[in-house]
Scaffold this motif. Structure first.
Motif, PDB file in Angstrom:
ATOM      1  N   LYS A 102       0.879  -1.267  -0.005  1.00 39.26           N
ATOM      2  CA  LYS A 102       0.229  -0.071   0.019  1.00 39.26           C
ATOM      3  C   LYS A 102       0.880   1.144  -0.186  1.00 39.26           C
ATOM      4  CE  LYS A 102      -2.608   1.004   3.449  1.00 39.26           C
ATOM      5  NZ  LYS A 102      -3.768   0.966   4.546  1.00 39.26           N
ATOM      6  N   LYS A 103       2.042   1.208   0.870  1.00 40.50           N
ATOM      7  CA  LYS A 103       2.737   2.465   0.825  1.00 40.50           C
ATOM      8  C   LYS A 103       3.251   2.343  -0.590  1.00 40.50           C
ATOM      9  CE  LYS A 103       4.272   5.583   3.487  1.00 40.50           C
ATOM     10  NZ  LYS A 103       3.310   6.666   4.102  1.00 40.50           N
ATOM     11  N   THR A 106       0.910   4.438  -2.552  1.00 40.74           N
ATOM     12  CA  THR A 106       0.317   5.875  -2.164  1.00 40.74           C
ATOM     13  C   THR A 106       1.688   6.837  -2.152  1.00 40.74           C
ATOM     14  OG1 THR A 106       0.908   5.357   0.012  1.00 40.74           O
ATOM     15  CG2 THR A 106      -1.476   4.805  -1.003  1.00 40.74           C
ATOM     16  N   VAL A 110       1.007  11.214  -2.812  1.00 38.72           N
ATOM     17  CA  VAL A 110       1.110  11.978  -1.669  1.00 38.72           C
ATOM     18  C   VAL A 110       2.426  12.751  -1.630  1.00 38.72           C
ATOM     19  CG1 VAL A 110       1.300  11.810   0.978  1.00 38.72           C
ATOM     20  CG2 VAL A 110      -0.188  10.253  -0.363  1.00 38.72           C
ATOM     21  N   GLN A 117      -3.220  11.561   2.345  1.00 38.10           N
ATOM     22  CA  GLN A 117      -3.157  10.259   2.577  1.00 38.10           C
ATOM     23  C   GLN A 117      -4.194   9.268   2.627  1.00 38.10           C
ATOM     24  OE1 GLN A 117       0.461   9.032   3.020  1.00 38.10           O
ATOM     25  NE2 GLN A 117      -0.949   7.323   2.505  1.00 38.10           N
ATOM     26  N   ALA A 120      -5.557   8.893  -0.753  1.00 30.15           N
ATOM     27  CA  ALA A 120      -4.591   7.799  -1.297  1.00 30.15           C
ATOM     28  C   ALA A 120      -4.771   6.450  -0.894  1.00 30.15           C
ATOM     29  CB  ALA A 120      -3.096   8.273  -1.166  1.00 30.15           C
ATOM     30  N   ASP A 121      -4.876   6.128   0.496  1.00 32.53           N
ATOM     31  CA  ASP A 121      -4.946   4.793   0.817  1.00 32.53           C
ATOM     32  C   ASP A 121      -6.326   4.224   0.401  1.00 32.53           C
ATOM     33  OD1 ASP A 121      -2.760   5.096   2.449  1.00 32.53           O
ATOM     34  OD2 ASP A 121      -3.774   5.674   4.145  1.00 32.53           O
ATOM     35  N   ALA A 124      -5.541   3.388  -3.481  1.00 33.41           N
ATOM     36  CA  ALA A 124      -4.768   2.148  -3.135  1.00 33.41           C
ATOM     37  C   ALA A 124      -5.685   1.032  -3.023  1.00 33.41           C
ATOM     38  CB  ALA A 124      -3.804   2.303  -2.313  1.00 33.41           C
ATOM     39  N   ALA A 159      -2.105   4.678  -9.871  1.00 32.56           N
ATOM     40  CA  ALA A 159      -2.576   5.348  -8.879  1.00 32.56           C
ATOM     41  C   ALA A 159      -2.493   6.868  -9.139  1.00 32.56           C
ATOM     42  CB  ALA A 159      -1.818   5.115  -7.607  1.00 32.56           C
TER      43      ALA A 159
END
Length: 321
Positions: A102-103, A106, A110, A117, A120-121, A124, A159
């Motif tokens: 996930k990071k 994103t 971000v 955030q 974006a989460d 994702a 994304a």
């Protein structure tokens, strides 16, 4: 209405000692919005150089590359601003190993201030659910298969809400069983109208999905046609590859997962190696090589020695007296 991407007399030359290598030689072409363009050719023909020049990872020696009407080769252009509109998917995934899935997805939106955030989460997770990997959101890349990594690399590019996706041989580093899941995601994107430029050796995939197939040889666009014309037109047979291509023998249309047996009679004396001690002498034998093959790549046809639309993945020699 102008094309989304346009090349005008683009050249890219490398100096290797006394030799001038022409990776791209006066290439002129257009790519319209919504097209899926497959770039094919032999290794070293200039396919990846052409693709990487689209977002200036390779700066052309001369010529102009227009993206949405802007000349990317112009030094006054903020290339990073335009790269945000181009998603790039590499051969070897290029996921950050110290970040969770996930990071990885994103991080870019971000950092660039395109999303907060929480937003974006949410995006994702929606993308991960789309590809059936929502349960891998908090997993690190080294815990994933090659096919999962590549699908996440594609999602990471999505994304950013890009206008075009660039693929540099996205399946070449994958095991055979992983290829299908990546190609299926790319087919889904193509059906959704995403503009895509893909360097590939997956000829069967290009034939099925692409709007156009561009054949590059020695840095020159030799053929630029729709798939049906590309495979039927004798122009390709006049290229450096076509005189070696085979489209008629059964191995060219073998089913997925089939085993093709090619017997070869040899007479060989095996020499001992220092770390193995003595080795027995082999009498004349027939070696039956079982090649695990799947459609869509180039191999040598066992019957005529020409190139066929397959690739042997593993070879399992069996010896019989």
């Amino acid at each position: 209405m102008s094309a989304l991407i346009e090349f005008e007399q683009v050249c890219k030359y490398y100096q290797m000692g006394d030799t001038l290598v022409k990776a791209a030689d006066h290439i002129t072409m257009k790519i319209e919005k919504g097209e899926f363009v497959a770039i094919v050719g032999q290794s070293g023909s200039g396919k990846s150089t052409l693709l990487r020049s689209l977002n200036m990872l390779e700066e052309p020696t001369s010529g102009a590359i227009f993206f949405d009407g802007v000349d990317l080769a112009d030094k006054s252009v903020d290339i990073n601003l335009h790269r945000q509109k181009m998603g790039m998917v590499f051969q070897h995934f290029n996921l950050f190993p110290h970040l969770t899935v996930k990071k990885n997805i994103t991080l870019a939106p971000v950092r660039l201030g395109l999303m907060k955030q929480p937003e974006a989460d949410k995006k994702a997770m929606e993308l991960l659910e789309r590809i059936g990997l929502a349960d891998k959101a908090d997993t690190y890349p080294n815990m994933l298969s090659g096919g999962q990594k590549q699908r996440i690399a594609i999602v990471r590019a999505l994304a950013m809400n890009p206008d075009v996706l660039l693929f540099d041989e996205p399946t070449s580093a994958l095991d055979p069983e992983m290829v299908g899941e990546v190609l299926e995601l790319m087919k889904e994107l193509a059906r959704g109208g995403m503009t895509m430029v893909c360097v590939t050796h997956e000829m069967g995939f290009a034939r099925e999905v692409a709007n156009r197939i561009i054949f590059i040889d020695e840095g020159i666009v030799k053929v630029d046609k729709p798939p049906k014309e590309f495979f039927a037109n004798p122009e390709i047979s006049r290229s450096s590859l076509a005189s070696k291509m085979c489209f008629k023998h059964p191995c060219s249309v073998a089913r997925r997962g089939a085993f093709y047996m090619r017997p070869t009679c040899v007479r060989r004396r095996k020499r001992p190696r220092a770390d193995m001690g003595s080795a027995p002498t082999l009498s004349p034998r027939t070696i039956f090589c079982y090649y695990y093959i799947r459609p869509g790549k180039l191999i040598l046809c066992a019957k005529c020695g020409k190139i066929a639309l397959l690739l042997w993945i593993t070879m399992q020699p069996r010896f019989y007296t």
